[in-house]
Each structure stands twice: as C-alpha cells, then as structure tokens.
Design a protein around this motif. Structure first.
Motif, short mmCIF file in Angstrom:
data_model
loop_
_atom_site.label_atom_id
_atom_site.label_comp_id
_atom_site.label_asym_id
_atom_site.label_seq_id
_atom_site.Cartn_x
_atom_site.Cartn_y
_atom_site.Cartn_z
N THR A 74 0.19 -6.74 3.11
CA THR A 74 0.24 -5.81 4.23
C THR A 74 1.34 -4.78 4.03
OG1 THR A 74 -0.62 -7.49 5.72
CG2 THR A 74 0.53 -5.63 6.73
N GLY A 75 0.99 -3.52 4.19
CA GLY A 75 1.95 -2.44 4.08
C GLY A 75 1.95 -1.74 2.73
N GLU A 76 1.34 -2.34 1.73
CA GLU A 76 1.30 -1.68 0.42
C GLU A 76 0.42 -0.44 0.51
OE1 GLU A 76 0.33 -2.73 -4.24
OE2 GLU A 76 0.56 -4.37 -2.80
N SER A 77 0.86 0.66 -0.11
CA SER A 77 0.11 1.91 -0.01
C SER A 77 -0.24 2.44 -1.39
CB SER A 77 0.91 2.95 0.77
OG SER A 77 2.09 3.29 0.08
N PHE A 78 -1.31 3.24 -1.43
CA PHE A 78 -1.81 3.82 -2.67
C PHE A 78 -2.08 5.30 -2.46
CE2 PHE A 78 -3.19 -0.57 -2.36
CZ PHE A 78 -2.78 -1.09 -3.57
N PRO A 79 -1.32 6.19 -3.09
CA PRO A 79 -1.64 7.62 -3.01
C PRO A 79 -2.96 7.88 -3.73
CG PRO A 79 0.33 7.25 -4.37
CD PRO A 79 -0.14 5.92 -3.90
N LEU A 80 -3.83 8.68 -3.12
CA LEU A 80 -5.15 8.95 -3.70
C LEU A 80 -5.12 10.33 -4.33
CD1 LEU A 80 -7.28 7.54 -0.75
CD2 LEU A 80 -6.43 6.34 -2.78
N ASP A 81 -4.53 10.40 -5.52
CA ASP A 81 -4.34 11.68 -6.16
C ASP A 81 -5.31 11.96 -7.29
OD1 ASP A 81 -3.23 9.74 -7.77
OD2 ASP A 81 -1.19 10.50 -7.64
N GLY A 82 -6.18 11.01 -7.61
CA GLY A 82 -7.15 11.21 -8.68
C GLY A 82 -8.49 11.69 -8.14
N ASP A 83 -9.34 12.19 -9.03
CA ASP A 83 -10.69 12.60 -8.64
C ASP A 83 -11.63 11.41 -8.56
OD1 ASP A 83 -10.03 15.26 -8.38
OD2 ASP A 83 -10.55 15.73 -10.47
N ARG A 84 -11.32 10.34 -9.31
CA ARG A 84 -12.10 9.09 -9.29
C ARG A 84 -11.11 7.94 -9.40
NH1 ARG A 84 -17.48 9.26 -10.79
NH2 ARG A 84 -17.33 7.32 -11.92
N MET A 85 -11.15 7.04 -8.43
CA MET A 85 -10.26 5.88 -8.46
C MET A 85 -11.10 4.63 -8.21
SD MET A 85 -6.90 7.30 -6.46
CE MET A 85 -5.94 5.87 -6.87
N THR A 86 -10.93 3.64 -9.09
CA THR A 86 -11.68 2.40 -8.98
C THR A 86 -10.96 1.43 -8.06
OG1 THR A 86 -10.59 1.54 -10.95
CG2 THR A 86 -12.72 2.64 -11.27
N ILE A 87 -11.75 0.63 -7.33
CA ILE A 87 -11.22 -0.43 -6.48
C ILE A 87 -11.93 -1.71 -6.89
CG2 ILE A 87 -10.98 -1.32 -4.13
CD1 ILE A 87 -11.27 1.57 -3.13
#
Length: 157
Positions: A74-87
């Motif tokens: 909880t609380g971990e964040s991920f900047p979404l700066d790519g054009d394609r990001m896998t999850i």
C-alpha cells in the motif's frame, strides 16, 4: 458494524482481528473526526529503500498509479511515463505485482494520443476498472483498477 478487509475487501464480522477470506490483519485505524484517511505514498529506490512521494507533485509531473491495497505494498507508486507499460507477475514487468492472482502477462498500459488505456491481455482473473471487468478502458483521473488482489488508483492532474 462490519469490517472491510484492507487487502481483499471482504466484509468481516464486527470484532474480527483477521480477514475470514484472506487472513489479513484487520487493524482498527482511527482517523480524527471529519477527516479522510491518508495513505503514505512512496516509490522503491534502486537499492530497495522507500522514497516518500507527494502525490500532488507526482501527478502534476504526469500520470501515476498508486497501490491502495494488496500484497503489503500500500502506498507504492509508479509514474506512467512510457508509451507501453506491462503489468504482471513476470519479474521484468514494468509494474511487477507478485501474487498468484495476477497473471504473468496480465495487462498493458498503452498511450493512444494523449490518453492512457488499460488493456487486459487475456488474464485468468481479469482486469477491472471501477469494479467493472474490462477488455480495454480509457483511464480517467481517480479510476480504481483491480488487478488480482491489488487495488490501484490512477491519478492524472
């Protein structure tokens, strides 16, 4: 009064200490009257240290995903700066969610024009936005994503 599990959302009986469904600890967290609960937000540095993140600042620099519950992250964040990001559960995923409820290649965040979309990659448990199962969904500020047992919030200011 029923207690909602912070990990899986299961409604437990009043007075329960552990979730009947997933076994998570149901700590009573009191907040001052009239205030909203606050989740500390951070990112994990290269050596594993936790680096505090101010969400207003992070979201003003671009879109960000924040884990709200699941996996003890909880609380971990991920900047979404790519054009394609896998999850997925694959260790080399851009957003690595290590739990059996997450497929190895679960979902993909894709930039289409100025918008970000969440595309499910045929995962077994599905991908959800605002509690609705999706195949592909254009994300809006405040959307709640559920991937396996993880609940994440999409922020874009």
């Amino acid at each position: 009064m029923a207690l909602h599990c912070p990990e899986c959302g299961f409604v437990n009986a009043d007075g329960a200490n552990y979730c009947q469904k997933c076994g998570a600890f149901l700590a009573a967290q009191e907040t001052p009257a009239g205030s909203d609960p606050v989740t500390a937000t951070y990112r994990v540095g290269e050596t594993g240290e936790l680096i505090p993140v101010d969400l207003d600042t992070a979201a003003s620099e671009g879109p960000v995903l924040v884990i709200r519950s699941g996996g003890g992250r909880t609380g971990e964040s991920f900047p979404l700066d790519g054009d394609r990001m896998t999850i997925g559960r694959r260790p080399d995923s851009d957003i690595f969610l290590d739990d059996v409820t997450v497929s190895r290649d679960h979902a993909l965040l894709v930039r289409r024009g100025n918008d970000l979309y969440l595309d499910d990659l045929g995962s077994l448990n599905g991908s959800y936005v605002n509690r609705r199962r999706i195949e592909s969904h254009q994300l809006d500020d405040g959307d709640e994503l559920q991937i396996g047992k993880y609940k994440l919030t999409f922020l874009q200011r």
